[in-house]
Design an enzyme around this catalytic site. Structure first.
Site, short mmCIF file in Angstrom:
data_model
loop_
_atom_site.label_atom_id
_atom_site.label_comp_id
_atom_site.label_asym_id
_atom_site.label_seq_id
_atom_site.Cartn_x
_atom_site.Cartn_y
_atom_site.Cartn_z
N ASP A 27 0.83 -1.29 -0.23
CA ASP A 27 -0.04 -0.37 0.14
C ASP A 27 0.49 1.85 -0.19
OD1 ASP A 27 -2.60 1.66 0.74
OD2 ASP A 27 -2.06 2.20 1.82
N GLU A 29 0.85 5.84 0.25
CA GLU A 29 -0.30 6.70 -0.06
C GLU A 29 1.10 7.64 -0.43
OE1 GLU A 29 -2.67 6.69 1.65
OE2 GLU A 29 -2.29 5.24 2.64
N HIS A 169 -6.37 5.08 5.57
CA HIS A 169 -5.66 5.86 4.44
C HIS A 169 -4.01 6.43 4.80
CE1 HIS A 169 -9.18 6.39 2.49
NE2 HIS A 169 -9.71 6.94 2.95
N ASP A 174 -3.52 0.08 6.24
CA ASP A 174 -4.45 -0.09 4.73
C ASP A 174 -3.40 -1.65 5.39
OD1 ASP A 174 -5.62 2.16 5.32
OD2 ASP A 174 -5.68 2.98 3.56
#
Length: 321
Positions: A27, A29, A169, A174
């Site tokens: 994951d 961001e 988030h 996540d």
């Protein structure tokens, strides 16, 4: 100077409708949804064997540009938090070594893979590093195994299994929730009388009556077959700005043929706002259309809406062809 990388130029692995036991949960961001304009600000990758974490890398990344306010509101990551963090060119070689040739698992993971792919090229040039790993998209898997959810955001999938997603988030959180949801999907699949049949066909045939309510430009389906695993399936897409590769009517046709529908304005029912070019229009204030501003406001309020570029829209179309 950067050159925009088109979807068809990316050398990537296959999207698998499968339930492997060994994989890397990934994951990121980022400051937005387009690798050309936006940057990675956090990355987490967890190596799992028999679904259990055995090794992990996780770090903030110090971007070249400030983090937009709406991204800080969404992720909680501030400019101050990334001061002193490594630059992306310092992180990518370690990431590449860590991931190797393993299958990658993630929620809408093709976004993350596109960012990694393009960052390799932007930082090191073509041919130095590549990410051609096959991958499993939790969003796609969940649509097959737990059909009928209101939407297939990570929080909704997790809630369907009774898990709290407070803290979502953030890349590490996540990743952990994605792995939990994936394990639950596999457990549900194992109880099916014929687990292999769950993934035998991704095509579903519908009568035309299901799309009688579509109003945008009077677009109707030109095929009776749709793909229930596609991200645009049973979602509402709205376009803003001028598209460069096709007309807006053609883009809407793509969405409707896949099994989605289109709207003329951004509302609480909108799931995707696709942004074309509106730099040509001198009546736009603050560099954003009214639809763009409305979508950002709804997203900040927690609505299930994503704002994506035209390039990312084409990526999503091509991913499942």
């Amino acid at each position: 100077m950067r050159t925009k990388i088109m979807a068809e130029e990316r050398k990537k692995g296959k999207s698998l409708l499968a339930l492997p036991s060994e994989y890397i949960v990934l994951d990121l961001e980022t400051t937005g949804y387009d690798p050309y304009w936006n940057e990675i600000i956090e990355i987490c990758a967890i190596k799992c064997v028999d679904h259990e974490p055995v090794e992990k890398i996780h770090t903030f990344i110090n971007p070249d540009n400030n983090i937009p306010k709406h991204i800080t509101n969404l992720t909680g990551i501030t400019n101050e938090m990334v001061i002193g963090a490594p630059k992306i060119n310092e992180v990518l070689p370690e990431f590449h070594s860590f991931v190797g040739n393993d299958i990658i698992l993630g929620q809408c993971v093709y976004f993350d893979i596109n960012f990694i792919h393009d960052s390799y090229i932007y930082q090191f040039g073509d041919g130095v590093y590549s990410i051609e790993n096959d991958y499993v998209d939790l969003n796609r898997i969940a649509k097959k195994i737990v059909p009928g959810l209101e939407n297939y955001k990570l929080s909704t999938i997790a809630s369907s299994f009774g898990f709290d997603t407070s803290g979502a988030h953030r890349a590490d959180f996540d990743c952990e929730i994605t792995n939990i949801c994936y394990k639950m999907c596999k457990e549900v699949a194992s109880c099916h009388p014929d687990p292999e049949s769950l993934f035998k066909s991704t095509i579903k045939r519908y009568s035309k009556s299901i799309y009688e309510t579509v109003k945008a430009c009077d677009i109707t389906r030109s095929t009776d077959e749709v793909d229930p695993t596609h991200p645009f399936y049973e979602t509402t897409c709205v376009f803003t700005g001028k598209l460069s590769k096709c007309t807006r009517e053609e883009a809407m046709q793509f969405v409707v043929n896949i099994g989605g529908c289109c709207g003329d304005s951004v509302t609480k029912k909108t799931n995707y706002l696709i942004m074309g070019d509106y730099s040509y229009c001198d009546t736009i204030k603050d560099g954003k259309t009214g639809k763009h501003k409305r979508a950002e406001k709804l997203k900040a309020e927690g609505q299930d809406i994503e704002i994506i570029s035209e390039s990312v829209f084409y990526d999503m179309i091509l991913e499942h062809q």
